[in-house]
Design a protein around this motif. Sequence first.
Motif, PDB file in Angstrom:
ATOM      1  N   ALA A  22       0.589  -1.443  -0.306  1.00 51.22           N
ATOM      2  CA  ALA A  22       0.225  -0.203   0.207  1.00 51.22           C
ATOM      3  C   ALA A  22       1.477   1.565  -0.259  1.00 51.22           C
ATOM      4  O   ALA A  22       0.772   2.334  -0.530  1.00 51.22           O
ATOM      5  CB  ALA A  22      -0.521   0.008   0.994  1.00 51.22           C
ATOM      6  N   VAL A  23       1.942   1.399   0.969  1.00 53.87           N
ATOM      7  CA  VAL A  23       2.418   2.467   1.333  1.00 53.87           C
ATOM      8  C   VAL A  23       3.592   2.413  -0.092  1.00 53.87           C
ATOM      9  O   VAL A  23       3.372   3.776  -0.415  1.00 53.87           O
ATOM     10  CB  VAL A  23       3.547   2.424   1.797  1.00 53.87           C
ATOM     11  CG1 VAL A  23       5.088   3.618   2.187  1.00 53.87           C
ATOM     12  CG2 VAL A  23       2.692   2.567   3.661  1.00 53.87           C
ATOM     13  N   GLU A  24       4.049   1.423  -1.026  1.00 52.85           N
ATOM     14  CA  GLU A  24       4.946   1.518  -1.802  1.00 52.85           C
ATOM     15  C   GLU A  24       3.779   1.993  -3.087  1.00 52.85           C
ATOM     16  O   GLU A  24       4.356   2.876  -3.787  1.00 52.85           O
ATOM     17  CB  GLU A  24       5.401   0.380  -2.300  1.00 52.85           C
ATOM     18  CG  GLU A  24       6.406   0.239  -1.709  1.00 52.85           C
ATOM     19  CD  GLU A  24       6.750  -1.282  -1.558  1.00 52.85           C
ATOM     20  OE1 GLU A  24       6.526  -1.950  -2.676  1.00 52.85           O
ATOM     21  OE2 GLU A  24       8.018  -1.833  -0.781  1.00 52.85           O
TER      22      GLU A  24
ATOM     23  N   LYS B 201       9.228   2.995   8.182  1.00 47.99           N
ATOM     24  CA  LYS B 201      10.582   2.605   7.425  1.00 47.99           C
ATOM     25  C   LYS B 201      10.445   2.848   6.229  1.00 47.99           C
ATOM     26  O   LYS B 201      11.907   3.674   5.419  1.00 47.99           O
ATOM     27  CB  LYS B 201      10.921   1.144   7.298  1.00 47.99           C
ATOM     28  CG  LYS B 201      10.800   0.188   8.373  1.00 47.99           C
ATOM     29  CD  LYS B 201      11.041  -1.193   8.154  1.00 47.99           C
ATOM     30  CE  LYS B 201      11.850  -1.786   9.405  1.00 47.99           C
ATOM     31  NZ  LYS B 201      11.785  -3.545   9.224  1.00 47.99           N
ATOM     32  N   TYR B 202       9.322   3.408   5.518  1.00 49.31           N
ATOM     33  CA  TYR B 202       9.430   4.799   3.874  1.00 49.31           C
ATOM     34  C   TYR B 202       9.814   5.200   4.230  1.00 49.31           C
ATOM     35  O   TYR B 202      10.027   5.849   3.444  1.00 49.31           O
ATOM     36  CB  TYR B 202       7.846   3.944   3.564  1.00 49.31           C
ATOM     37  CG  TYR B 202       7.692   2.553   3.160  1.00 49.31           C
ATOM     38  CD1 TYR B 202       8.509   2.027   1.750  1.00 49.31           C
ATOM     39  CD2 TYR B 202       7.706   1.047   3.416  1.00 49.31           C
ATOM     40  CE1 TYR B 202       8.071   0.951   1.541  1.00 49.31           C
ATOM     41  CE2 TYR B 202       7.640   0.018   3.378  1.00 49.31           C
ATOM     42  CZ  TYR B 202       7.933  -0.489   2.028  1.00 49.31           C
ATOM     43  OH  TYR B 202       7.528  -1.186   1.723  1.00 49.31           O
TER      44      TYR B 202
ATOM     45  N   TRP C  43      -4.084  -1.700  -2.519  1.00 47.96           N
ATOM     46  CA  TRP C  43      -3.305  -0.322  -3.554  1.00 47.96           C
ATOM     47  C   TRP C  43      -3.870  -0.316  -4.678  1.00 47.96           C
ATOM     48  O   TRP C  43      -4.657  -0.140  -5.136  1.00 47.96           O
ATOM     49  CB  TRP C  43      -1.839  -1.458  -3.708  1.00 47.96           C
ATOM     50  CG  TRP C  43      -1.739  -2.119  -4.929  1.00 47.96           C
ATOM     51  CD1 TRP C  43      -1.439  -3.245  -6.113  1.00 47.96           C
ATOM     52  CD2 TRP C  43      -2.607  -3.752  -4.617  1.00 47.96           C
ATOM     53  NE1 TRP C  43      -1.509  -3.245  -6.324  1.00 47.96           N
ATOM     54  CE2 TRP C  43      -2.260  -4.790  -6.262  1.00 47.96           C
ATOM     55  CE3 TRP C  43      -3.245  -4.843  -3.505  1.00 47.96           C
ATOM     56  CZ2 TRP C  43      -2.570  -5.778  -6.318  1.00 47.96           C
ATOM     57  CZ3 TRP C  43      -3.345  -5.776  -3.852  1.00 47.96           C
ATOM     58  CH2 TRP C  43      -3.577  -6.780  -5.247  1.00 47.96           C
ATOM     59  N   TRP C  44      -2.663   0.955  -4.851  1.00 50.65           N
ATOM     60  CA  TRP C  44      -2.472   1.978  -6.808  1.00 50.65           C
ATOM     61  C   TRP C  44      -1.825   1.061  -7.226  1.00 50.65           C
ATOM     62  O   TRP C  44      -1.010   1.276  -7.055  1.00 50.65           O
ATOM     63  CB  TRP C  44      -2.675   3.306  -6.318  1.00 50.65           C
ATOM     64  CG  TRP C  44      -3.816   4.123  -5.588  1.00 50.65           C
ATOM     65  CD1 TRP C  44      -4.483   3.736  -5.027  1.00 50.65           C
ATOM     66  CD2 TRP C  44      -3.195   5.253  -4.119  1.00 50.65           C
ATOM     67  NE1 TRP C  44      -5.566   4.497  -4.018  1.00 50.65           N
ATOM     68  CE2 TRP C  44      -4.629   5.427  -3.972  1.00 50.65           C
ATOM     69  CE3 TRP C  44      -2.509   5.385  -4.257  1.00 50.65           C
ATOM     70  CZ2 TRP C  44      -4.765   6.349  -3.059  1.00 50.65           C
ATOM     71  CZ3 TRP C  44      -2.350   7.304  -3.625  1.00 50.65           C
ATOM     72  CH2 TRP C  44      -3.689   7.164  -2.992  1.00 50.65           C
ATOM     73  N   GLN C  45      -2.782   0.728  -8.554  1.00 54.38           N
ATOM     74  CA  GLN C  45      -1.255  -0.189  -8.862  1.00 54.38           C
ATOM     75  C   GLN C  45      -0.774   0.344 -10.239  1.00 54.38           C
ATOM     76  O   GLN C  45      -0.144   0.234 -11.217  1.00 54.38           O
ATOM     77  CB  GLN C  45      -2.544  -1.821  -9.327  1.00 54.38           C
ATOM     78  CG  GLN C  45      -3.548  -1.478 -10.946  1.00 54.38           C
ATOM     79  CD  GLN C  45      -4.485  -0.741 -10.220  1.00 54.38           C
ATOM     80  OE1 GLN C  45      -4.664  -0.631  -9.237  1.00 54.38           O
ATOM     81  NE2 GLN C  45      -5.816  -1.252 -11.443  1.00 54.38           N
TER      82      GLN C  45
END
Length: 304
Positions: free
Chosen positions: A25-27, A57-58, A101-103
């Motif tokens: 999700a974050v990525e 961590k991100y 997530w956004w792909q």
Amino acid sequence: MKESKNKSVDVILCCYNQQDYIAQAVESILKQRVDAPVRILVADDCSTDHTIDIIKKYEPLSPFKFVYLNDAKNLGLHANYRRAFAAVEAKYTAILEGDDWWQKENHLSQHIQFLEKHKRHSMSFNLITNYFQNNGKSTVMRWPYDDLDHITINLRAQISWGNQIGNLSSCVFRSVFLHELPDDFFKLKYADWELGIMMALKGPIALLRESTSTYRINDQGQWTSLTSKNKQLSQQRSLQELEPLLPSYCHPYIKNYNKQLDSHSQPPFPIPFKYRIKNIVKGHLGYVQKILPHNNSSKKNNRH
């Protein structure tokens, strides 16, 4: 709250005990290519696993600012969203739930471009890619209107045609309208449909053709584990609870929705106005073509 003149976006990352999915999700937020200031509002509802540690961590790698909405106790889903909406400062608000997530990199940009162009619309959401966690398969509903890149949905359609949204991670809102939600709304067990109805009170909403977000579906999920009958009863109860917050002119829309449920005739998409006209014309021509051969045949027989 007045709407900001710039195109800033606050992304509400709503999460609770989703350590297995939160990295994806974050990525997907960090890879967004968008010409606008972005903040990530981390609305973690006191996770007891490593969800928040993974998110942090991100932060050193992020081009966007992280804002942590801390609370000393677990609030529950709806109260968590309420405090997140209250923390929004940007012109636009996007939502990403911690297991979705956004792909695509243009998820935010396509919504911002649409809302910047269509000033009357209160929000937009995109066609959803459904990812079934148990078997790894993905599906997207077939878009029925080849010449359209979006469908405009008014209040009547959002109520009487049933939920057109299906997942909050596909939504981008004009933040000013989130701040205008009445206190009583947050006492309800609201989800995407109810929130979409409240937005449609402010202006039409839009379904964008391009699927840029993925909804993770688990067979053991609270909604997906319900039978079709129980889903129907749940939707009827939700609309019944929401009705006191709606103007009286919405009552016929609610009756129409219940009627469609009883007849099992709910279509998957609203029909745009020009397509309704086409269907009327097509039906009229079909009727004319049907009766013309009969008339011609009668004239021919009369000649003999």
